[in-house]
Write an enzyme that holds these catalytic residues in place. Structure first.
Site, PDB file in Angstrom:
ATOM      1  N   CYS A   1      13.444 -11.950  20.937  1.00 43.50           N
ATOM      2  CA  CYS A   1      14.089 -10.717  20.471  1.00 43.50           C
ATOM      3  C   CYS A   1      15.613 -10.873  20.466  1.00 43.50           C
ATOM      4  CB  CYS A   1      13.746  -9.548  21.388  1.00 43.50           C
ATOM      5  SG  CYS A   1      12.055  -8.978  21.267  1.00 43.50           S
TER       6      CYS A   1
ATOM      7  N   GLU B   1      17.930  -8.883  21.582  1.00 47.64           N
ATOM      8  CA  GLU B   1      18.618  -8.498  22.822  1.00 47.64           C
ATOM      9  C   GLU B   1      18.579  -9.639  23.839  1.00 47.64           C
ATOM     10  OE1 GLU B   1      16.258  -6.976  21.165  1.00 47.64           O
ATOM     11  OE2 GLU B   1      16.317  -4.797  21.388  1.00 47.64           O
TER      12      GLU B   1
END
Ligand code: THU
Length: 138
Positions: free
Chosen positions: A55, A57
């Site tokens: 991901c 993040e």
């Protein structure tokens, strides 16, 4: 909206453009603001073996930590869809390792900007108390 939030969101939007997501076609960008004022960005990286996807993040956290940053004030997340984006649970857990109090700035495709506290989004993160070395100091 604070100028700082706006700046962080545009960094996330820039990173989003670099996403490698040929399978889902969903592009996500994340920008982390460190306590020293530096911005670290990440984008999602997919894989033919879907479960290996990283991901945005968590990619941003890896970039920041590799550069020596461990304390964060805020993270902005952007995606290429219309609705509101919200970091997944795994990313909330990883972000909370470094600063449970950080602000999470997100924006729906068209505009509406939301600022939330990470600790409100994941109030009871898994934690292991460290005595020595403490986070950020080893
Ligand atoms: N994705 C992120 O980058 N961040 C999140 O918090 C949730 C999902 C990515 C992973 C995958 O490439 C795509 O979005 C669809 O799940």
């Amino acid at each position: 909206m604070k100028q700082q939030h706006r700046k962080l969101l545009s960094a996330a939007r820039l990173a989003m453009k670099k996403a490698y997501s040929p399978y889902s076609k969903i592009k996500v960008g994340a920008a982390l603001l460190s306590d020293s004022g530096k911005i670290f960005c990440g984008a999602n990286v997919e894989n033919a073996s879907y479960g290996l996807t990283i991901c945005a993040e968590r990619a941003a956290v890896a970039v920041a930590v590799a550069a020596g940053a461990r304390k964060f004030i805020a993270v902005a997340v952007a995606w290429n869809k219309k609705g509101q984006v919200s970091p997944c649970g795994a990313c909330l857990q990883v972000l909370s390792e470094f600063c449970a109090g950080m602000e999470v700035i997100t924006a729906a495709g068209g505009g509406n900007i939301t600022v939330r506290k990470l600790s409100d989004m994941l109030p009871d993160a898994f934690q292991i108390q460290l005595s020595s070395p403490r986070r950020g100091e080893d």
